[in-house]
Design an enzyme around this catalytic site. Sequence first.
Site, PDB file in Angstrom:
ATOM      1  CE  LYS A 160      38.283  40.799  51.081  1.00 40.32           C
ATOM      2  NZ  LYS A 160      36.810  40.757  51.105  1.00 40.32           N
TER       3      LYS A 160
ATOM      4  CB  SER B 233      35.845  37.076  51.918  1.00 38.60           C
ATOM      5  OG  SER B 233      35.568  38.373  51.472  1.00 38.60           O
TER       6      SER B 233
ATOM      7  CB  SER C 208      33.243  40.045  52.686  1.00 39.54           C
ATOM      8  OG  SER C 208      32.930  38.838  52.036  1.00 39.54           O
TER       9      SER C 208
END
Lengths: 471, 438
Positions: free
Chosen positions: B39, B114, B139
């Site tokens: 990420k 996210s 997330s």
Amino acid sequence: MKATIGLEIHVHLLTDSKLFCSCRTSLMGKEPNENTCPICLGFPGSKPKANKRAIDHGIVLAKALSCSLVPEIRFSRKNYFYPDMPKNFQITQYEVPLAMNGYVMLGNRKIRIRRVHLEEDPAKLIHVGGDITTARYNHIDYNRAGIPLVEIVTEPDLEDTKEARLFLEKLSVILDHLGVYDPTTEGAIRVDANVSIDGGQRVEVKNITGFRNVEKALNYEVVRQKSMANMGIDVSRETRHFDAESGTTSSLRKKETEDDYGYIIEPDLVKIKLHSEWVDKLTESMPELPDHRIERFIEQYSIGRFQAGIIVNTGLQLSLFYEECCNLYKDPKIVVNWIVTYLLKSLNYERLNIKESKVKPETFVELLKLIDEGVISERTAKELIKEYTVSGESPRKIVKEKNLSLMSEDELHKVVSEVIEENPKAVNDYQSGHVKAAEYLIGQVLRKTRARAAVDTVRKLITDMMESKPR
Amino acid sequence: MTTIEKAHLINEKYKAFNFIAEALEGGEGLLSGVAVSVKDNVCVNGMQSTAGSKILEGYIPPFDATVVAKCRAEGAGILGKTTQDEFGFGTFNVNTGYGVPLNPHDPERSTGGSSGGAAVVTAVADFPHLAIAESTGGSISCPASFCGVVGITPTYGRTSRWGLIDYANSLDKIGCMGKTVREAALLLTVISGPDKYDSTVLHEPTQDYTSYADGCAEGLKIGVPEEYFGEGVDTGVTEKVWTGIKTLESEGATVTEVSMPFTKHSLSSYYIIAMAEASTNLAKLCGLRYGLHMPLEGNFDEYFSEVRTLGFGEEAKRRIILGTFTRMAGYRDAYYLKALKVRTKVIEDFKRAFKHVDVLAAPTMPVVAPKFSEIAELEPIQHYMMDILTVAPNLAGVPMISVPCGEHLGMPVGLHLMTDHLEEGKLVKAASAVEGAR
């Protein structure tokens, strides 16, 4: 009109590494911004880690200031935008400081300590082409960013500039004894002072470096506020900047309310329990504090309180020097006299402290022994100490090289005869009962011999010769 | 076609990457031959790491996050940086500085956020791949649920946060995604454990979590909290979630209802704490030391205001303003400090429940992945409401896993399983039972 003064004192703690990273704290010979890493520059992704040694120092200091330690400490974020702050927040302690409610005794006066807490130092700003208000731009040097500071906040218990100075001197001796700071480092102590007159508005003077400057800044501020009050002008609440060069303060910003730093608990650092095992171990091995040392000196060396106070309050190094001399020389009273009356004067004149100078206990007591052995006169010794303070040379060697030892009886006899011959009037005065005239003659002999004669010997010779000399 | 070329194809189709490595390195170890995507808010030495924000454009960290270093040590190659909502600020991965990823099941729908990019790559990769993701308030679970993959959010402190670009430090947890429970458990095994660079990490040694993936739920006590099936949860989603719970029962678990009365307060507590911390974390981004720079003009205040105006997206600005407000004198007691107190109440809720059950089961998200056109209609507060089921376990710091349990409207539905702190083993066990029966 009475002044009310409270101080916030920031002290660089003597540790190997910074408060939250492993960068060194020694900045000697470092290029600007060389002494940095992702943590003290606040790089995204980096995390702080608390330096246990700095907490140790804080604990010891809190104990020395008779504060109560909190059971567990936390760090907080103090948020404000300023270019000297790598993260635009400072990691400090807010809700839960290290310690609270202590005091320092100044004679019979108790100066209360509100709190003691740890925090990181910001970067150093170098104002280019002016001062803080006029500079065209700034250079930022992050070498200093993250160096551990302890902040000591007093209650507004100080009543005048002199008391503030005495307090700071005492505090610095305590810090020195504890070995938690280096008094010779530039900016090792920085002070913010809150000053008000007769219950008027409080003015904060920020970022004063060094004791002399604190005294100057406070003097200026007290006088300024008093004159304003005398002229019927209200002193307004504000933050002022101290300019060391002109010795004046100038307004930085008006303060309508308390600053709002939007504190939150620092979520990257865990609670640290000050468990009793840890604290007890530090307390047990705590060095002797200055007040205690003064009492011990009076007792152990049979010296006066005044002299003991001077030795101890000048700093830890001088105390250690004194004790070392006492081990090497028979009479501690003579040692203390010579240190307080002559050595300190000479060091001050040369703007040296004992640690920086080449003065050593072994060579210093040599000087005293030379007097005892009758090799030099006291007067020679008093002169010699000036040269010795600078060079640190063995006094015995200097005496030899410069031929400063006492004259032989024959040599001296000759000089005395000369002086008597050359000063018939003084001799006459003496013989007609003005005994004081002998002092003049003694002075002449000492001058001629460049003090290479003991006063008592000279006096005896002169009086003997004049008694026997026909009128 | 090389893995790197495949990654570029995935990116062309779904906008899943912010950065793709030039070459895939790798070595021997548990992850030998595996491409690990990271990420964007997790630092990789030498790879631009922006956390999805324009303001960090050009930031190339000089260090690896601990989790990345652990993957490398086990032979993994780092594939690139996956898209995300800016700093993690979002539920649908539409708040980005670099483009919005598309859901592989329906490109008109959101991937969830996210960690949207991580879920996309996990769903579509036809090569050995695992994803490092991160959760603050859901997330990992949310995009795993929307994209039909397995996402594990470990106990707070189980994985080191060194190298994570912070959203809200007291809530942030680095976790992982995989196509299967066993695969996700393998990555968890690699990235867990103590680390001297993070003070908040837990010191308990890591375990081999794959050994729990035995497909058996025998003896597990499952609790179903009634508060997680309330208003706003799509009945189609509820139905699939119950199918998953029934599966656990048929695999040997017992199921009871539990109550978690503080659930309704968790959303406000979460957003206050998260925004308060976020607003201080983002203060350092001012165009002076890293990331976006502009020609130096005006004084410091003017300069950094301009950089921040340009560099931050709208949601980041909203959270800075709200977060700053909640910690200002006069509001601090009513918001920030109160939220901290509510948080301890939420933790007590979980501790109480875990006295009676091993695993809590609930829907991961109240709906399936919405269409972008639907998202555009939502007010900010409605975005936040979507996190109602994930914020409580995130506030409590307990581990959770989202595992696919069926489809509704042709889109995947996630079953959310939660256990007590450090009970990731039970989590893997229960999830593997759901997965095995599917």
